[in-house]
Motif scaffolding. Structure first.
Motif, short mmCIF file in Angstrom:
data_model
loop_
_atom_site.label_atom_id
_atom_site.label_comp_id
_atom_site.label_asym_id
_atom_site.label_seq_id
_atom_site.Cartn_x
_atom_site.Cartn_y
_atom_site.Cartn_z
N LYS A 8 4.16 71.77 51.13
CA LYS A 8 4.95 72.90 51.66
C LYS A 8 6.14 73.23 50.75
O LYS A 8 6.71 74.32 50.85
CB LYS A 8 5.40 72.64 53.09
N LYS A 9 6.52 72.31 49.88
CA LYS A 9 7.61 72.59 48.92
C LYS A 9 7.08 73.16 47.61
O LYS A 9 7.85 73.61 46.76
CB LYS A 9 8.38 71.31 48.61
N CYS A 10 5.78 73.10 47.42
CA CYS A 10 5.17 73.48 46.14
C CYS A 10 5.15 75.00 45.98
O CYS A 10 4.80 75.73 46.91
CB CYS A 10 3.75 72.92 46.08
N ILE A 11 5.54 75.47 44.78
CA ILE A 11 5.52 76.91 44.50
C ILE A 11 4.39 77.28 43.54
O ILE A 11 4.39 78.36 42.96
CB ILE A 11 6.87 77.38 43.94
N ALA A 12 3.45 76.35 43.35
CA ALA A 12 2.25 76.61 42.55
C ALA A 12 2.57 76.99 41.10
O ALA A 12 1.93 77.86 40.53
CB ALA A 12 1.39 77.70 43.21
N CYS A 13 3.56 76.30 40.52
CA CYS A 13 3.92 76.61 39.13
C CYS A 13 2.95 75.98 38.14
O CYS A 13 2.87 76.40 36.99
CB CYS A 13 5.34 76.16 38.84
N GLY A 14 2.25 74.93 38.55
CA GLY A 14 1.25 74.30 37.69
C GLY A 14 1.76 73.26 36.72
O GLY A 14 0.97 72.63 36.00
N LEU A 15 3.07 73.03 36.67
CA LEU A 15 3.62 72.10 35.68
C LEU A 15 3.13 70.66 35.85
O LEU A 15 2.87 69.97 34.87
CB LEU A 15 5.15 72.11 35.74
N CYS A 16 3.00 70.22 37.08
CA CYS A 16 2.58 68.82 37.28
C CYS A 16 1.16 68.59 36.76
O CYS A 16 0.86 67.55 36.19
CB CYS A 16 2.69 68.42 38.74
N LEU A 53 5.81 60.31 35.43
CA LEU A 53 7.26 60.49 35.34
C LEU A 53 7.59 61.90 34.83
O LEU A 53 8.50 62.57 35.34
CB LEU A 53 7.85 59.43 34.42
N GLU A 54 6.85 62.36 33.85
CA GLU A 54 7.10 63.71 33.31
C GLU A 54 6.80 64.78 34.36
O GLU A 54 7.51 65.77 34.47
CB GLU A 54 6.26 63.94 32.05
N ALA A 55 5.74 64.58 35.12
CA ALA A 55 5.39 65.55 36.17
C ALA A 55 6.47 65.56 37.24
O ALA A 55 6.91 66.63 37.70
CB ALA A 55 4.04 65.20 36.78
N TYR A 56 6.92 64.39 37.62
CA TYR A 56 7.99 64.26 38.61
C TYR A 56 9.25 65.00 38.15
O TYR A 56 9.85 65.77 38.89
CB TYR A 56 8.28 62.79 38.84
N ARG A 57 9.61 64.79 36.90
CA ARG A 57 10.81 65.44 36.36
C ARG A 57 10.63 66.94 36.19
O ARG A 57 11.59 67.71 36.28
CB ARG A 57 11.18 64.82 35.01
N ALA A 58 9.41 67.37 35.94
CA ALA A 58 9.16 68.80 35.68
C ALA A 58 9.12 69.63 36.95
O ALA A 58 9.37 70.83 36.92
CB ALA A 58 7.83 68.95 34.93
#
Ligand code: SF4
Length: 68
Positions: A8-16, A53-58
């Motif tokens: 529900k917090k996801c904005i579908a940016c695709g970075l992760c 970790l990178e996905a979390y930070r992104a």
């Protein structure tokens, strides 16, 4: 450590999915899900994989949580 996704917090940016394609996938509408799973959380070692970790930070909306 527990890794949790909060769709529900996801904005579908695709970075992760770009940062950690072996962990994160998305539904047709772009909202985050785990690869090959409908679960919303999974256990991961305290020595976090770099891609996670990178996905979390992104993630711009903190839709990915890491908890001890
Ligand atoms: S980085 Fe965050 S907001 Fe972007 S798709 Fe992944 S979970 Fe959703």
């Amino acid at each position: 450590m527990l890794c949790k996704i909060i769709p529900k917090k996801c904005i579908a940016c695709g970075l992760c999915q770009i940062k950690a394609p072996e962990i994160f996938d998305y539904y047709d509408d772009g909202i985050v899900k785990l690869v090959d799973s409908e679960e919303k959380e999974f256990l991961v070692s305290d020595d976090l994989p770099t891609d996670l970790l990178e996905a979390y930070r992104a993630c711009p909306t903190r839709a990915i949580e890491l908890k001890k």
